[in-house]
Design an enzyme around this catalytic site. Structure first.
Site, short mmCIF file in Angstrom:
data_model
loop_
_atom_site.label_atom_id
_atom_site.label_comp_id
_atom_site.label_asym_id
_atom_site.label_seq_id
_atom_site.Cartn_x
_atom_site.Cartn_y
_atom_site.Cartn_z
N SER B 21 45.00 39.71 38.03
CA SER B 21 43.62 39.50 39.05
C SER B 21 44.11 40.29 40.07
O SER B 21 44.45 40.62 40.94
CB SER B 21 44.20 37.70 39.61
OG SER B 21 43.76 37.01 40.45
N SER B 70 43.55 42.63 52.75
CA SER B 70 42.73 41.31 52.88
C SER B 70 41.69 41.25 53.08
O SER B 70 40.62 40.84 53.75
CB SER B 70 43.51 41.46 54.83
OG SER B 70 42.76 40.58 55.15
N ILE B 71 41.46 41.23 51.06
CA ILE B 71 39.87 40.73 51.09
C ILE B 71 39.82 38.81 51.78
O ILE B 71 38.86 38.36 51.45
CB ILE B 71 39.66 40.61 49.54
CG1 ILE B 71 40.37 42.10 48.74
CG2 ILE B 71 38.64 40.33 49.20
CD1 ILE B 71 39.54 42.85 49.56
N CYS B 130 49.44 33.55 46.80
CA CYS B 130 48.40 34.30 47.49
C CYS B 130 49.22 34.35 49.01
O CYS B 130 48.66 33.54 49.39
CB CYS B 130 47.22 33.76 47.44
SG CYS B 130 46.23 35.19 47.86
N GLY B 217 50.26 48.47 44.87
CA GLY B 217 50.33 50.37 45.19
C GLY B 217 51.61 50.40 44.78
O GLY B 217 52.62 49.82 45.22
N GLY B 244 51.91 48.04 40.79
CA GLY B 244 52.82 49.37 41.35
C GLY B 244 52.38 50.87 40.39
O GLY B 244 52.72 51.21 39.95
N GLY B 265 47.39 46.75 38.07
CA GLY B 265 46.37 46.04 39.13
C GLY B 265 45.79 47.08 40.00
O GLY B 265 45.00 47.33 39.41
N THR B 266 46.07 47.49 40.75
CA THR B 266 45.53 48.84 42.42
C THR B 266 45.28 49.73 41.55
O THR B 266 43.63 50.39 41.85
CB THR B 266 46.73 48.55 43.72
OG1 THR B 266 46.79 47.36 43.86
CG2 THR B 266 45.91 50.09 44.61
#
Lengths: 252, 306
Positions: B21, B70-71, B130, B217, B244, B265-266
């Site tokens: 997510s 920091s979305i 979050c 990451g 990561g 993810g990243t």
């Protein structure tokens, strides 16, 4: 459709303050439209790839024109022919190519990059290019642009090339006497903001810059304030935006 | 390949590779690069009841082997997701997991009830982790009681498989995982991002507009592997590991630490094909060793052998 591939380095050439990196990237070259960009992996140490406007397209090759400003771009400058680097692209919406005569192009410093290909493709419309830099070191290859433009107006802040001052001064004079069908722009945000004020109803196509992680819409990191409220992603909603869509006062 | 399927409560995933997510939007953009039905599932970006515009830029900053973000959980809201994005996802044949968010327990429950009632949403991942920057990075997943209370309440709101996504920004993650299990979660997923910060030394300004950010990451991978190990030894529900993972080797490490499935993810940001490459790498590894996935889950032991 964007492609992710290992691109072979063809050449790395200094261009005064900037550098031109030419890569073999056939699938990207075949599909790229002016104003689109690529994400280029810039060293094993730099975790994220870097976004660059595609400058030239020539057969199987694409090139980017950039300034070495940090670890990633320093590494790109040190690449040698035959090395490879990962490239993702073409990305973003690209310019809308209009059909009116004498479109105006406004480029500040390395903001010239996306216009290498654009001027070539719209040369039949006799574009007028306003090209500004701090010094003559930031005005690269004016002879190239002269070939494709009806008029080239160069300005430098120190007067070392062209007229001394900001390009928005001669642009303001020009717009008093002429109403171009469109103004294409790329450069520092402050410059684009001023051009947006001068545009006053003329259609604009500005190529915006932002720090990006992915380049294709999933990280939501590269947003700028646009529309009535909220943000838009520079990578996939742009990088080309109409000036009136951007909330300039909220832009940092 | 057989033997790669994973059970999460009543849900059967065809393989253990999920998209994490917040790193793949609602599947539309990443779906242009990969076949979403080929992977175990996609966990879509966190959803509240209403749309959220998210934090002002700058939102991201590159760090050694990772990035800060920091979305601000920007998103279109659960109803717009169901109307505009879910039909596209269903067409792809993907297994869809919604990451459920809320500013209050009520909101978490409301979103969960909507998900429960919607065909095409296969499971819920409860985002108890979050970091909410406005509240100094706090989240329900930082507290055993808050975790138990929220997970229990959502357990009553849905019959669908329920995954609790845990925060690493605490001292004892295993105890939080235990609370989630006791409250009825079918699985736990970990880790969310680590709270971090970076500063421009020329100006003294923080690199993200909200000050703090979530670090992700490869930089966080050893922390994530350790936490998966601790949690897997404590709970008996499946553990979904992330943090990561950028190659198949990293994925194997998580399985050995005790993860029954993993999320990518990243790394999707850098290589949109990476999840498929990781899945293929896992298969090749297992084939070459004539092992099944189950054989390596939690098989790590304290080394080196003397």
């Amino acid at each position: 459709m964007a492609h992710y591939l290992a691109a072979r380095v063809i050449s790395v050439e200094p261009l005064k303050s900037y550098v031109r990196l030419t890569l073999e990237a056939p699938s990207i070259a075949a599909e790229m439209r002016p104003g689109q960009f690529v994400m280029v992996s810039a060293s094993p140490e730099a975790f994220l790839a870097r976004p660059f406007s595609i400058a030239h397209v020539d057969g199987d090759r694409i090139s980017i024109v950039f300034q070495a400003v940090g670890c990633g771009t320093d590494w790109l400058v040190a690449l040698r022919p035959g090395n490879t680097t990962k490239v993702l692209g073409p990305l973003g919406n690209g310019f809308c190519l209009g059909d009116g005569d004498h479109p105006v192009i406004v480029a500040g410093g390395r903001g010239i990059a996306p216009f290498y290909d654009l001027v070539r493709r719209i040369s039949h419309l006799s574009p007028v290019l306003f090209y500004g830099g701090r010094t003559k070191e930031q005005i690269v290859e004016p002879e190239y642009f002269e070939r494709f433009c009806d008029r080239l107006v160069i300005t430098t802040e120190d007067g070392s090339a062209g007229r001394q001052g900001f390009l928005t001064d001669p642009l303001a004079d020009y717009l008093q006497k002429n109403t171009p069908p469109v103004i294409y722009g790329c450069g520092p945000h402050a410059m684009l903001h001023r051009v947006a004020e001068l545009a006053d109803g003329i259609r604009t196509e500005f190529s915006m810059e932002a720090r990006m992680a992915c380049g294709f819409g999933i990280c939501i990191g590269c947003v700028i304030p646009a529309g009535e409220s909220g943000y838009r992603r520079v990578c996939i909603d742009g990088p080309i935006f109409g000036a009136k869509d951007i909330r300039w006062k909220d832009l940092t | 390949m057989e033997g790669l399927d994973v059970r999460i409560g009543s849900l059967s995933l065809k393989n253990p590779v999920l998209l994490a997510s917040g790193c793949v939007g609602y599947g539309e953009e990443i779906g242009r690069f990969i076949d979403l039905s080929a992977i175990g599932g996609i966990v879509v970006k966190g959803l509240y009841m209403k749309p959220r515009i998210g934090n002002p830029p700058p939102r991201i900053w590159e760090t050694p082997s990772g990035m800060l973000n920091s979305i601000g959980l920007s998103g279109i809201g659960i109803h717009a997701f169901i109307q505009e994005k879910l039909p596209l996802l269903r067409e792809t044949g993907a297994t869809v997991i919604v990451n459920v968010c809320g500013e209050t327990e009520n909101e978490y429950e409301e979103v969960s009830r909507v998900c429960d009632a919607t065909d095409g949403i296969h499971a819920l991942e409860l985002n108890i982790s979050c970091p909410n920057i406005k509240e100094n990075g706090r989240c329900p997943g930082m507290n055993r009681d808050a975790t138990f209370s929220l997970v229990s309440r959502i357990r009553k709101a849905t019959k669908k498989p329920l995954i609790a996504k845990l925060s690493p920004n605490i001292t004892d993650i295993a105890s939080i995982a235990q609370s989630a299990e006791e409250a009825g979660a079918d699985a736990v997923s970990l880790i969310n991002t680590l709270l971090g910060m970076a500063i421009d030394i020329e100006t003294g300004e923080t690199r993200t507009a909200t000050g703090m950010g979530g670090l992700s990451g490869p930089a966080i991978r050893p922390v994530a592997v350790r936490m998966v190990y601790q949690v897997a030894r404590t709970v008996s529900i499946p553990v979904i590991g992330m943090g990561g993972i950028s190659t198949w080797r990293d994925a194997i490490e998580f399985f050995m630490a005790g993860a029954g499935a993993i999320q990518i993810g990243t790394t999707n940001f850098i290589n949109p094909h990476v999840s498929i490459e990781i899945l293929n790498g896992i298969q090749d590894y297992l084939v070459s060793r004539r092992q099944k996935l189950a054989d390596i889950i939690g098989c790590c032991h304290i080394g080196p052998r003397r």
